[in-house]
Design an enzyme around this catalytic site. Sequence first.
Site, mmCIF file in Angstrom:
data_model
loop_
_atom_site.group_PDB
_atom_site.id
_atom_site.type_symbol
_atom_site.label_atom_id
_atom_site.label_comp_id
_atom_site.label_asym_id
_atom_site.label_seq_id
_atom_site.Cartn_x
_atom_site.Cartn_y
_atom_site.Cartn_z
ATOM 1 C CE LYS A 97 -3.862 2.017 2.660
ATOM 2 N NZ LYS A 97 -4.759 1.792 3.807
ATOM 3 C CB SER A 106 -7.653 3.899 2.448
ATOM 4 O OG SER A 106 -6.923 3.359 3.540
ATOM 5 C CB SER A 165 -8.314 1.243 5.490
ATOM 6 O OG SER A 165 -8.875 2.505 5.688
#
Length: 447
Positions: free
Chosen positions: A78, A152, A176
Amino acid sequence: MTTWAGHTAAEISAAVREKRVTPREVVAEHLARIERLDGRVGAFRSVRAEAALTEADEVAARGDFDRLPLAGVPVAVKDNLAVRGESTRVGSAATPDTPAAQDHVTVARLRAAGAVVVGLTNVPELCVFGTTDGVLGTARNPWDPTRSAGGSSGGSAAAVAAGMVPIALGNDGMGSLRIPAANCGLVTIKPGHGVVPTGAGDGGWFGLSENGPLATTVEDARLMLSVLADDEPALRSEPGPLRVAVSLRSPVAGVTISRPYAAAAREAAGVLMKAGHLVRRADPPYPMSLATTSLAHWTAGTAADAQHLDPRLLTRRTRIHARLGRPFMGSVRSGAAREQLRRRLEPFFTEYDVLLTPALARRSPKAAPWHERGWLSNVLANTNYSPLTPPWNLTGWPAMSVPCGTLPSGAPCAVQLVGRPGTEYQLLEVAQQLQERNPWRRTAPMN
């Protein structure tokens, strides 16, 4: 000829250690799949093709090659965790395009275990919202590209669901990891506080955010968690009968759970009952103040992340979110509201070992430029489809998303498992029982 894209991390690492395939061959095949599919999916902000192949050769040359739990396994990271030699943009034009001098500790642990970082994945700006779109890219759900992958950690989830990598690294500040995992049919676990290293100071949303794995199987999630936590690989241990509470109630007043997600929770409850667990309907005593407590922590975390960035380069929704959060930073930093919530919920988890809920209230929003829309429309869209994840960031307790059932569109549905502190591997065992008795397809049918 064996095709390694679509195989699990455990299968790949075993084959590499047994010299049935080389790390370079595995990585090259996954890079080719990224090149073929990512134009439709939008999982990656940056792909490290040449560097990844070089690092795959370095893994093959290591003296401890036969003992590496993730030998030659391609992994995506990420884009809010530092990867040495790459910039960390966090989905924003306001962040510097400066290469990181060293890996984040979680990335370093993955590499030490033999994993090869093939790229950094798309996130919404500053990882604020539950849809992954912004000036640097939009991540779509490989099962239904008209829908957002979620956020996210949406790019990381989309990469795994499309078979571009077998596992990916993400993090979870208000859901997330669990939100995109639920959308994309993956297994994830948000560890309890202190199990996996996070950031420092305010950078981890005042202790709300935890780093964790995204995988297609419980076995891979367990394997990756043990690497991230620097534990010995956890052995299977069938749990005895557990007291499981099933709740279909939204923690946020006025938000209802849609039929497919309620049905998934009932289906999972039936599976666990047949597995010998004591399953009962029971709702946690969520306080009426939970929505305002969540909003205060959510906005304050963004305010902390934005305080050294040029606001003119942030999108309007992010600027508003950060501005609203500034007055709450002091009270959030004190942790008083979180401790009050823990005290309220602890008696429930004395009575029950595991809480089972729907993972989401409804399917993800359309894959659209949400970063160009107003702040309120973003907040309402997020709250209406994911009200069930934030409480467990506030308590700091472990929580999982596990596939279960399908939506009318054919995309995966999912349930959430929550436990007391220190029960990460117990939750994984319960998830394993769900997987064995109600198997799911590993990756989306993309060619």
